[in-house]
Scaffold this motif. Structure first.
Motif, PDB file in Angstrom:
ATOM      1  N   ASP A  15      48.212  25.855  46.002  1.00  0.00           N
ATOM      2  CA  ASP A  15      47.153  26.765  45.585  1.00  0.00           C
ATOM      3  C   ASP A  15      46.975  27.865  46.627  1.00  0.00           C
ATOM      4  N   TYR A  16      46.769  29.075  46.152  1.00  0.00           N
ATOM      5  CA  TYR A  16      46.551  30.231  47.015  1.00  0.00           C
ATOM      6  C   TYR A  16      45.217  30.876  46.644  1.00  0.00           C
ATOM      7  N   ALA A  17      44.511  31.383  47.650  1.00  0.00           N
ATOM      8  CA  ALA A  17      43.297  32.182  47.448  1.00  0.00           C
ATOM      9  C   ALA A  17      43.431  33.372  48.391  1.00  0.00           C
ATOM     10  N   LEU A  18      43.791  34.524  47.830  1.00  0.00           N
ATOM     11  CA  LEU A  18      44.125  35.688  48.646  1.00  0.00           C
ATOM     12  C   LEU A  18      43.095  36.793  48.465  1.00  0.00           C
ATOM     13  N   ALA A  19      42.868  37.529  49.538  1.00  0.00           N
ATOM     14  CA  ALA A  19      41.975  38.675  49.500  1.00  0.00           C
ATOM     15  C   ALA A  19      42.637  39.823  48.738  1.00  0.00           C
ATOM     16  N   SER A  20      41.835  40.502  47.931  1.00  0.00           N
ATOM     17  CA  SER A  20      42.309  41.680  47.213  1.00  0.00           C
ATOM     18  C   SER A  20      41.207  42.730  47.248  1.00  0.00           C
ATOM     19  N   ALA A  21      41.508  43.907  46.697  1.00  0.00           N
ATOM     20  CA  ALA A  21      40.533  44.997  46.702  1.00  0.00           C
ATOM     21  C   ALA A  21      40.972  46.050  45.709  1.00  0.00           C
ATOM     22  N   GLY A  22      40.035  46.895  45.320  1.00  0.00           N
ATOM     23  CA  GLY A  22      40.371  47.991  44.431  1.00  0.00           C
ATOM     24  C   GLY A  22      41.398  48.932  45.049  1.00  0.00           C
ATOM     25  N   GLY A  23      42.114  49.643  44.189  1.00  0.00           N
ATOM     26  CA  GLY A  23      43.090  50.606  44.678  1.00  0.00           C
ATOM     27  C   GLY A  23      44.449  50.038  44.979  1.00  0.00           C
ATOM     28  N   VAL A  24      44.674  48.736  44.694  1.00  0.00           N
ATOM     29  CA  VAL A  24      45.996  48.137  44.876  1.00  0.00           C
ATOM     30  C   VAL A  24      46.459  47.565  43.541  1.00  0.00           C
ATOM     31  N   PHE A  25      47.742  47.254  43.468  1.00  0.00           N
ATOM     32  CA  PHE A  25      48.329  46.767  42.220  1.00  0.00           C
ATOM     33  C   PHE A  25      47.715  45.433  41.821  1.00  0.00           C
ATOM     34  N   SER A  26      47.319  45.324  40.545  1.00  0.00           N
ATOM     35  CA  SER A  26      46.786  44.086  39.962  1.00  0.00           C
ATOM     36  C   SER A  26      45.741  43.451  40.872  1.00  0.00           C
ATOM     37  N   ALA A  27      44.709  44.223  41.149  1.00  0.00           N
ATOM     38  CA  ALA A  27      43.723  43.816  42.150  1.00  0.00           C
ATOM     39  C   ALA A  27      42.914  42.590  41.746  1.00  0.00           C
ATOM     40  N   ASP A  28      42.788  42.336  40.450  1.00  0.00           N
ATOM     41  CA  ASP A  28      41.865  41.290  39.989  1.00  0.00           C
ATOM     42  C   ASP A  28      42.518  39.966  39.626  1.00  0.00           C
ATOM     43  N   ARG A  29      43.846  39.919  39.598  1.00  0.00           N
ATOM     44  CA  ARG A  29      44.512  38.677  39.184  1.00  0.00           C
ATOM     45  C   ARG A  29      45.973  38.749  39.624  1.00  0.00           C
TER      46      ARG A  29
END
Length: 201
Positions: A28-42
């Motif tokens: 299982d992975y839980a990675l930080a993401s943010a707006g303005g990057v590819f496929s930010a929400d999933r």
């Protein structure tokens, strides 16, 4: 709306930090993401198919490995996890994506083995045992071809590249183009409208 794309070098869209959770190969992975990057929400569906259907490196693969268009780093983090002896170069034109990949490498305990850099910052003498990419189709065919012409020749003589492309976005025509360029290409899998291509010399 902004003029940003995921291939914008310096996104101006609000970051709005979030976390993306997914599982690959029993981990299982839980990675930080943010707006303005590819496929930010999933986890992007194409990336999910690639990581499920391509042959992930084994623990004895020492690399170096390359992730072209790393986004927030899901492919990079999976590669760094399953190949703990390898260095993973994570390349993206998007500075926010590189920062997120660096942070996520630290989250999984691989900060010392991940190099998240701009394309021009990869040393010219590095060749790669494996290249992985969910390539940026939306940059347009000419730029996509230029990107692949730039990176695929950096494959080691016995190396392998894994690409995923949606069929309706030109997966089959890309397959033909790669063959025309002299590469050996096999369609490893088709799933959910995506083609997983195995590319070798």
């Amino acid at each position: 709306m902004t003029g940003d794309h995921y291939f914008t070098a310096e996104p101006t869209a609000p970051a709005r930090p979030r976390e993306v959770e997914f599982s690959v190969a029993g981990r299982d992975y839980a990675l930080a993401s943010a707006g303005g990057v590819f496929s930010a929400d999933r986890l992007d569906p194409g990336t999910a198919v690639l990581l499920r259907k391509a042959d992930l490196p084994t623990a004895d693969v020492a690399g170096p490995l390359l992730d072209i268009g790393c986004g927030f780093g899901p492919i990079t983090c999976v590669l760094a996890t399953v190949a703990p002896a390898a260095t993973v170069w994570a390349v993206d034109v998007n500075a926010r994506a590189r920062d997120l990949t660096t942070a996520n490498a630290a989250r999984i305990g691989a900060a010392d083995r991940v190099r998240a850099v701009a394309p021009d910052d990869v040393p010219a003498d590095v060749t790669f045992a494996q290249i992985w990419s969910n390539p940026p189709i939306h940059v347009g065919k000419a730029d996509l071809h230029d990107l692949l012409r730039r990176w695929l020749p950096r494959l080691a003589p016995d190396g392998v590249a894994w690409l995923v492309v949606a069929r309706h976005l030109g997966g089959d025509s890309l397959h033909r183009w790669l063959v025309e360029q002299g590469w050996q290409v096999e369609r490893q899998a088709s799933q959910k409208g995506f083609r997983v291509l195995r590319v070798t010399r």
